[in-house]
Write an enzyme that holds these catalytic residues in place. Structure first.
Site, PDB file in Angstrom:
ATOM      1  N   GLU A  43       0.837  -1.202   0.000  1.00  0.00           N
ATOM      2  CA  GLU A  43       0.000   0.000   0.000  1.00  0.00           C
ATOM      3  C   GLU A  43       0.873   1.253   0.000  1.00  0.00           C
ATOM      4  O   GLU A  43       1.888   1.306   0.706  1.00  0.00           O
ATOM      5  CB  GLU A  43      -0.886  -0.028   1.253  1.00  0.00           C
ATOM      6  CG  GLU A  43      -2.228   0.603   1.053  1.00  0.00           C
ATOM      7  CD  GLU A  43      -3.089  -0.174   0.066  1.00  0.00           C
ATOM      8  OE1 GLU A  43      -3.230   0.302  -1.080  1.00  0.00           O
ATOM      9  OE2 GLU A  43      -3.597  -1.245   0.439  1.00  0.00           O
ATOM     10  N   SER A  77     -25.464   5.803 -16.495  1.00  0.00           N
ATOM     11  CA  SER A  77     -25.130   4.783 -15.503  1.00  0.00           C
ATOM     12  C   SER A  77     -26.341   4.462 -14.649  1.00  0.00           C
ATOM     13  O   SER A  77     -27.064   5.375 -14.221  1.00  0.00           O
ATOM     14  CB  SER A  77     -23.995   5.279 -14.601  1.00  0.00           C
ATOM     15  OG  SER A  77     -23.854   4.386 -13.503  1.00  0.00           O
ATOM     16  N   GLY A 132     -16.723   4.358  -3.571  1.00  0.00           N
ATOM     17  CA  GLY A 132     -16.145   5.112  -2.466  1.00  0.00           C
ATOM     18  C   GLY A 132     -15.745   4.246  -1.286  1.00  0.00           C
ATOM     19  O   GLY A 132     -15.548   4.752  -0.180  1.00  0.00           O
ATOM     20  N   ALA A 133     -15.598   2.943  -1.494  1.00  0.00           N
ATOM     21  CA  ALA A 133     -15.257   2.036  -0.393  1.00  0.00           C
ATOM     22  C   ALA A 133     -13.792   1.610  -0.458  1.00  0.00           C
ATOM     23  O   ALA A 133     -13.379   0.683   0.229  1.00  0.00           O
ATOM     24  CB  ALA A 133     -16.162   0.806  -0.433  1.00  0.00           C
ATOM     25  N   GLY A 134     -13.020   2.263  -1.319  1.00  0.00           N
ATOM     26  CA  GLY A 134     -11.620   1.871  -1.473  1.00  0.00           C
ATOM     27  C   GLY A 134     -11.468   0.616  -2.321  1.00  0.00           C
ATOM     28  O   GLY A 134     -10.424  -0.026  -2.301  1.00  0.00           O
ATOM     29  N   SER A 136     -12.039   0.610  -5.677  1.00  0.00           N
ATOM     30  CA  SER A 136     -11.724   1.040  -7.040  1.00  0.00           C
ATOM     31  C   SER A 136     -12.877   0.940  -8.021  1.00  0.00           C
ATOM     32  O   SER A 136     -12.713   0.459  -9.145  1.00  0.00           O
ATOM     33  CB  SER A 136     -10.523   0.274  -7.590  1.00  0.00           C
ATOM     34  OG  SER A 136      -9.366   0.891  -7.140  1.00  0.00           O
ATOM     35  N   SER A 137     -14.038   1.412  -7.614  1.00  0.00           N
ATOM     36  CA  SER A 137     -15.139   1.513  -8.578  1.00  0.00           C
ATOM     37  C   SER A 137     -14.756   2.479  -9.693  1.00  0.00           C
ATOM     38  O   SER A 137     -15.192   2.325 -10.832  1.00  0.00           O
ATOM     39  CB  SER A 137     -16.422   1.974  -7.896  1.00  0.00           C
ATOM     40  OG  SER A 137     -16.320   3.321  -7.455  1.00  0.00           O
ATOM     41  N   ASP A 182      -4.550   0.478  -9.328  1.00  0.00           N
ATOM     42  CA  ASP A 182      -5.976   0.163  -9.457  1.00  0.00           C
ATOM     43  C   ASP A 182      -6.320  -0.273 -10.878  1.00  0.00           C
ATOM     44  O   ASP A 182      -7.027  -1.257 -11.100  1.00  0.00           O
ATOM     45  CB  ASP A 182      -6.832   1.385  -9.099  1.00  0.00           C
ATOM     46  CG  ASP A 182      -6.597   1.856  -7.678  1.00  0.00           C
ATOM     47  OD1 ASP A 182      -5.904   1.155  -6.917  1.00  0.00           O
ATOM     48  OD2 ASP A 182      -7.105   2.951  -7.337  1.00  0.00           O
ATOM     49  N   TYR A 235      -3.238  12.627   0.828  1.00  0.00           N
ATOM     50  CA  TYR A 235      -2.604  11.754  -0.170  1.00  0.00           C
ATOM     51  C   TYR A 235      -1.518  12.533  -0.917  1.00  0.00           C
ATOM     52  O   TYR A 235      -0.386  12.045  -1.081  1.00  0.00           O
ATOM     53  CB  TYR A 235      -3.667  11.237  -1.140  1.00  0.00           C
ATOM     54  CG  TYR A 235      -3.162  10.272  -2.193  1.00  0.00           C
ATOM     55  CD1 TYR A 235      -3.108   8.905  -1.955  1.00  0.00           C
ATOM     56  CD2 TYR A 235      -2.744  10.735  -3.445  1.00  0.00           C
ATOM     57  CE1 TYR A 235      -2.665   8.022  -2.926  1.00  0.00           C
ATOM     58  CE2 TYR A 235      -2.280   9.864  -4.424  1.00  0.00           C
ATOM     59  CZ  TYR A 235      -2.256   8.511  -4.159  1.00  0.00           C
ATOM     60  OH  TYR A 235      -1.802   7.640  -5.123  1.00  0.00           O
TER      61      TYR A 235
END
Ligand code: ADP
Ligand code: MG
Length: 399
Positions: A43, A77, A132-134, A136-137, A182, A235
């Site tokens: 990570e 979408s 948005g959950a980490g 990688s959508s 990602d 970040y």
């Protein structure tokens, strides 16, 4: 545990094709799918030219697509605002598109900018990747467009090049400064394997067998459903800190600091940079260790490596938060073999490696701990390493 997800790509594809016909008045030319990902270990290493070990999720973004000859790009979408975004490919510009459409439009822009002969398309997305959950959508959305355009416009680009185009879309068009992991995971992963990625040379990625089922193990993804706002600025600051440390050490990137020279480097670096460097160097070593263990077929050995990775992210890189720490502690307390936050941090998801049959006990323990701490209940998924982005076979009767 949330297992209500519809896994069956064929029935999801049928529904997406129906919606496409309703929206755009005719059948799609084809259907494509690109997965979300979890990173097992490695990570905050990709932007340090280092190593990572992601796997694709069974959760995918489906794309029904049809090429257009008039240069229009029309986007819809099932997870969007219900509207069709209508753009001109020739007028695509990083400042011109806002909201979710920037991710898919950015891919078309990046392809055109790289000199590829691409035109318009009608695109309808329907995704089971939590946003948005980490997980990688955003990469799933981009990579679905990249593989679809590769087919529709006959580009025949190699996977790592499609990933690079998708990353460029996210960086330069959507304005999110992510590394290459990602998109590489979404494009290049294969079922039953994790992807050993070297961010310095993505084309040299390797598939590492990851046989959870055969070893009587399961992987849980615990979406904490929190995302702390300090994420984006933090970040960028972390990236800048790593670059400054590499410059002070006279190295192209922190990946070039061998573990044997870490102690000396820590003595000469400013106090605020030393822990960042310790994380990156030890994290790259953890990726190498994890790959060795998996190649030996010892999946359970991943457990302590995950937990050590979490401690490093929490104590040195400082990107953990109370919710991810609690999920890790509760999972380990309920018997998980290892657990760590995954993704950029400040919320998002935790992964936990558990013995088969322990999924529910670990899930209940984490959920109970969240309740006791006053947090919203987490969303818990049991996942297997799935395939990277691909075209779906046409339905029987149309082949
Ligand atoms: P992550 O990639 O971890 O899920 P990001 O913040 O990078 O989180 O990306 C989430 C964003 O991507 C959403 O806010 C939305 O703009 C966009 N997105 C992802 N999937 C879809 C989808 N199926 N439909 C519309 N927008 C999507
Ligand atoms: Mg993202």
């Amino acid at each position: 545990m949330n297992q209500t997800l519809e896994w069956d790509e064929d029935s999801r594809a049928e529904r997406a094709a129906d919606t496409f016909r309703r929206l755009f008045g005719g059948p799609p030319d084809g259907m494509w799918a690109a997965p979300g990902r979890v990173n097992l270990i490695g990570e905050h290493t990709d932007y340090n030219d280092g190593f990572a070990l992601p796997m694709a999720l069974p959760h995918t973004t489906l794309l029904a697509a049809r090429a257009r000859t008039d240069g229009r790009l029309r986007l819809h979408s099932a997870q969007g605002d219900g509207r069709i975004t209508d753009l001109a490919v020739a007028a695509l510009d990083p400042d011109a598109v806002t909201g979710w459409a920037a991710y898919p439009a950015g891919v078309v822009w990046a392809l055109a900018e790289a000199g590829h002969p691409v035109g318009g398309a009608d695109l309808h997305f329907d995704s089971t990747v939590p946003t948005g959950a980490g997980l990688s959508s955003s990469a799933a959305l981009e990579c679905a467009v990249a593989v679809a355009y590769d087919d529709l416009y006959g580009l025949r680009l190699p996977g790592p090049e499609l990933a690079r185009i998708a990353q460029r879309a996210e960086n330069a068009f959507a304005g999110v400064p992510c590394g290459i992991m990602d998109q590489m995971a979404s494009v290049c992963c294969t079922a039953g394997a994790a992807l050993h990625l070297d961010a310095r040379s993505p084309q040299d990625h390797r598939q590492v067998p990851f046989d959870l089922q055969g070893q009587g193990l399961r992987l849980l993804v615990i979406d904490t459903r929190v995302s702390h706002d300090l994420g984006d600025g933090a970040y960028a600051a972390l990236r800048a800190g790593c670059e400054r440390a590499a410059a002070l050490l006279g190295l192209p990137a922190l990946r070039d600091l061998p573990p044997g020279e870490l102690a000396r480097a820590l003595r000469i670096l400013p106090a605020e940079l030393a822990p960042l460097v310790r994380h990156v160097v030890t994290e790259n070593a953890r990726v190498a260790e994890a790959v060795s263990r998996l190649r030996e077929g010892d999946v359970a050995a991943l457990g302590p490596i995950l937990t050590a990775g979490h401690a490093s992210l929490r104590d040195d890189y400082r990107v953990s938060c109370p919710e991810t720490d609690l999920a890790v502690t509760a999972a380990l307390g309920a018997g998980a073999l290892g657990a760590r936050m995954t993704g950029g941090g400040f919320g998002g998801s935790v992964i936990a490696l558990v013995e088969a049959g322990q999924e529910d006990a670990v899930g209940v323990s984490v959920t109970t701990a969240f309740g006791a701490a006053g947090h919203r209940p987490p969303r818990i998924l049991c996942v297997t390493p799935a395939a990277g982005a691909h075209r779906l076979a046409p339905p029987l009767g149309t082949r």
